[in-house]
Enzyme design. Structure first.
Site, PDB file in Angstrom:
ATOM      1  N   ASP A  58       3.583  -5.787  -2.631  1.00 27.44           N
ATOM      2  CA  ASP A  58       2.161  -6.051  -2.386  1.00 27.44           C
ATOM      3  C   ASP A  58       1.724  -5.401  -1.072  1.00 27.44           C
ATOM      4  OD1 ASP A  58      -0.385  -7.176  -2.301  1.00 27.44           O
ATOM      5  OD2 ASP A  58       0.336  -9.086  -1.507  1.00 27.44           O
ATOM      6  N   LYS A  60      -1.139  -3.186  -1.039  1.00 27.24           N
ATOM      7  CA  LYS A  60      -2.600  -2.982  -1.122  1.00 27.24           C
ATOM      8  C   LYS A  60      -3.031  -1.636  -0.536  1.00 27.24           C
ATOM      9  CE  LYS A  60      -3.558  -7.952  -0.628  1.00 27.24           C
ATOM     10  NZ  LYS A  60      -2.235  -8.442  -0.197  1.00 27.24           N
ATOM     11  N   ASP A  63      -6.480   4.441   0.913  1.00 27.98           N
ATOM     12  CA  ASP A  63      -6.550   5.625   1.759  1.00 27.98           C
ATOM     13  C   ASP A  63      -7.132   6.753   0.909  1.00 27.98           C
ATOM     14  OD1 ASP A  63      -5.989   7.601   3.833  1.00 27.98           O
ATOM     15  OD2 ASP A  63      -4.461   6.193   4.566  1.00 27.98           O
ATOM     16  N   THR A 121      -8.715 -13.464  -2.264  1.00 29.05           N
ATOM     17  CA  THR A 121      -9.056 -14.862  -2.551  1.00 29.05           C
ATOM     18  C   THR A 121      -9.418 -15.642  -1.297  1.00 29.05           C
ATOM     19  OG1 THR A 121      -6.673 -15.351  -2.587  1.00 29.05           O
ATOM     20  CG2 THR A 121      -7.760 -15.064  -4.702  1.00 29.05           C
ATOM     21  N   ARG A 213       3.118 -20.885  -0.344  1.00 33.04           N
ATOM     22  CA  ARG A 213       3.478 -22.054   0.461  1.00 33.04           C
ATOM     23  C   ARG A 213       3.810 -23.302  -0.345  1.00 33.04           C
ATOM     24  NH1 ARG A 213      -1.163 -20.296   4.724  1.00 33.04           N
ATOM     25  NH2 ARG A 213      -1.826 -19.240   2.833  1.00 33.04           N
TER      26      ARG A 213
END
Length: 237
Positions: A58, A60, A63, A121, A213
């Site tokens: 992950d 992201k 560019d 989110t 978490r």
């Protein structure tokens, strides 16, 4: 079997190893984000692959198209299962990302799933409009980005569970929806805004859920993982 993606949001491989020790021989689908990858580099990917885990890397990417293409070519060589870009990078960038992945995937291996982030989110409608100067509604923006990703050839998007039904309508049932912001009913919301429980994500049609978490900070991570998985599979409430 539905398997939640466990976010390994730890600062180093040492903490990852301590966490995974709770799971014995069980193989997981895990997410490696910026914090861990920028600290450990490709060694953490090699370690997780050796343990048999599936990996969502992950990072992201966002560019110019040529840079993203070259980066994706290198990421494909690592043999991860899923990667992502920011849809805000535009159609040419997303197409370039896919081209890089296809070029970098070793012969005989399956290309990693490539998805685009619509809106984080943690982003609220107020923040999107007041700070990012995006005048369209959050829902409209997410749907537009999802369609751009699909038209660019990507496999799906990262989105909130709350947006999955509309994306299904716009992009079809086979379009992948990866939904972070998953919390059990009695968990703290923390820095997330658009959240849902595993059961709610299943009801709304998410393809994958990303859980951090609720599992990684639990006193008994394996038991927490089992509870999340049961809700996600619909075998308990």
């Amino acid at each position: 079997m539905r398997t939640p993606i466990v976010a390994l949001d730890f600062p180093s491989q040492k903490e990852v190893e301590q966490f995974l020790a709770h799971f014995g021989e069980e193989t997981l689908f895990v997410k490696v984000g910026m914090e861990l990858f920028y600290r450990e580099g490709t060694s953490i990917i090699n370690y997780l692959k050796e343990q048999g885990h599936r990996i969502f890397l992950d990072l992201k990417l966002h560019d110019i198209p040529n840079t993203v293409k070259s980066a994706m070519r290198n990421l494909a060589i690592l043999g991860v299962d899923m990667v992502n870009v920011h849809a805000a990078g535009g159609t040419n960038m997303m197409k370039a990302a896919l081209e890089g992945l296809q070029e970098g995937t070793p012969e005989g291996k399956e290309r990693p799933i490539c998805i685009a982030v619509t809106q984080l989110t943690s982003t609220s409608e107020e923040v999107m409009q007041r700070e990012l100067w995006i005048e369209k509604s959050l829902e409209e923006t997410v749907l537009h980005y999802a369609k751009l990703a699909q038209d660019s050839g990507l496999d799906g998007v990262v989105c909130s569970t709350l947006e999955v039904p509309k994306i299904r309508e716009a992009c079809g049932e086979d379009f992948v929806t990866v939904t972070p912001g998953i919390r059990m009913a009695d968990d703290n919301v923390d820095d997330q805004v658009r959240i849902a429980t595993p059961a709610r994500a299943r009801e709304l049609g998410s393809t994958y859920i990303v859980v951090g978490r609720s599992i990684t900070k639990a006193g008994q991570p394996l038991e927490a993982y089992k509870k999340v998985t049961q809700q996600w599979e619909g075998t308990t409430v």
